[in-house]
Design an enzyme around this catalytic site. Structure first.
Site, short mmCIF file in Angstrom:
data_model
loop_
_atom_site.label_atom_id
_atom_site.label_comp_id
_atom_site.label_asym_id
_atom_site.label_seq_id
_atom_site.Cartn_x
_atom_site.Cartn_y
_atom_site.Cartn_z
N HIS A 166 44.82 66.78 43.71
CA HIS A 166 45.01 66.49 45.14
C HIS A 166 43.66 66.22 45.78
CE1 HIS A 166 44.64 70.83 44.57
NE2 HIS A 166 44.05 70.90 45.75
N HIS A 191 41.66 66.34 49.32
CA HIS A 191 41.64 66.88 50.67
C HIS A 191 41.03 65.83 51.60
CE1 HIS A 191 42.01 71.33 49.60
NE2 HIS A 191 41.66 70.83 48.43
P1 5GP Z 1 42.60 73.62 46.17
O1 5GP Z 1 42.05 74.99 46.47
O2 5GP Z 1 43.44 73.66 44.91
O3 5GP Z 1 41.60 72.54 46.17
O4 5GP Z 1 43.55 73.25 47.39
C1 5GP Z 1 44.83 73.76 47.53
C2 5GP Z 1 45.18 73.70 48.98
O5 5GP Z 1 46.58 73.86 49.11
C3 5GP Z 1 44.54 74.79 49.84
O6 5GP Z 1 43.73 74.19 50.83
C4 5GP Z 1 45.73 75.55 50.40
O7 5GP Z 1 45.52 75.97 51.75
C5 5GP Z 1 46.86 74.56 50.28
N1 5GP Z 1 48.16 75.16 50.11
C6 5GP Z 1 48.49 76.20 49.30
N2 5GP Z 1 49.79 76.47 49.38
C7 5GP Z 1 50.31 75.58 50.27
C8 5GP Z 1 51.64 75.37 50.77
O8 5GP Z 1 52.60 76.04 50.40
N3 5GP Z 1 51.79 74.38 51.68
C9 5GP Z 1 50.75 73.60 52.10
N4 5GP Z 1 51.02 72.65 53.00
N5 5GP Z 1 49.49 73.77 51.64
C10 5GP Z 1 49.28 74.76 50.74
#
Ligand code: 5GP
Length: 110
Positions: free
Chosen positions: A96, A98
């Site tokens: 993903h 951001h």
């Molecule tokens: P990572 O840390 O893997 O780069 O980003 C994962 C992102 O997913 C985090 O910013 C976190 O806040 C978001 N996230 C985690 N669970 C959920 C969810 O259930 N719904 C949404 N909309 N975002 C989520």
């Protein structure tokens, strides 16, 4: 086991969806770090950049980011982030991007 983001793609978990096409779903992060914080997720389950296939049009994620940045009015700039693996701060093992904006970013990131 479907990833959390696949469950969102399949509408098993609700999310504030801002964009969808055949390849990508984009929705607002549940814990935004800025006024605009959108996750752009390929519908294909790829764990992260480290396991990105050699072929495939993953630049498409950037095209969607550009489109959404324009739609969100981020004309003064924004930040695009992909976290990879434990030390990269990745918490969801589904690739993903951001899209973060609406405030002045600092560097280096934490
Ligand atoms: P990572 O840390 O893997 O780069 O980003 C994962 C992102 O997913 C985090 O910013 C976190 O806040 C978001 N996230 C985690 N669970 C959920 C969810 O259930 N719904 C949404 N909309 N975002 C989520």
């Amino acid at each position: 086991m479907a990833t959390l983001f696949t469950k969102i793609i399949n509408r098993e978990i609700p999310a504030d969806i801002v964009y969808e096409d055949d390849h990508v779903l984009a929705f607002r992060d549940i814990q935004p770090v800025a006024p605009v914080h959108i996750l752009i997720v390929p519908k294909t389950e790829i764990a992260g950049v480290a396991t990105l296939p050699e072929s495939g049009d993953h630049q498409y994620l950037l095209n969607v980011a550009k489109l959404l940045a324009e739609r969100e009015g981020l004309s003064n700039g924004y930040r695009l982030v992909i976290n990879q693996g434990e030390e990269g701060g990745q918490s969801v093992p589904h690739l993903h991007l951001h899209l973060i904006g609406g405030r002045k970013m600092t560097w280096p990131p934490g």
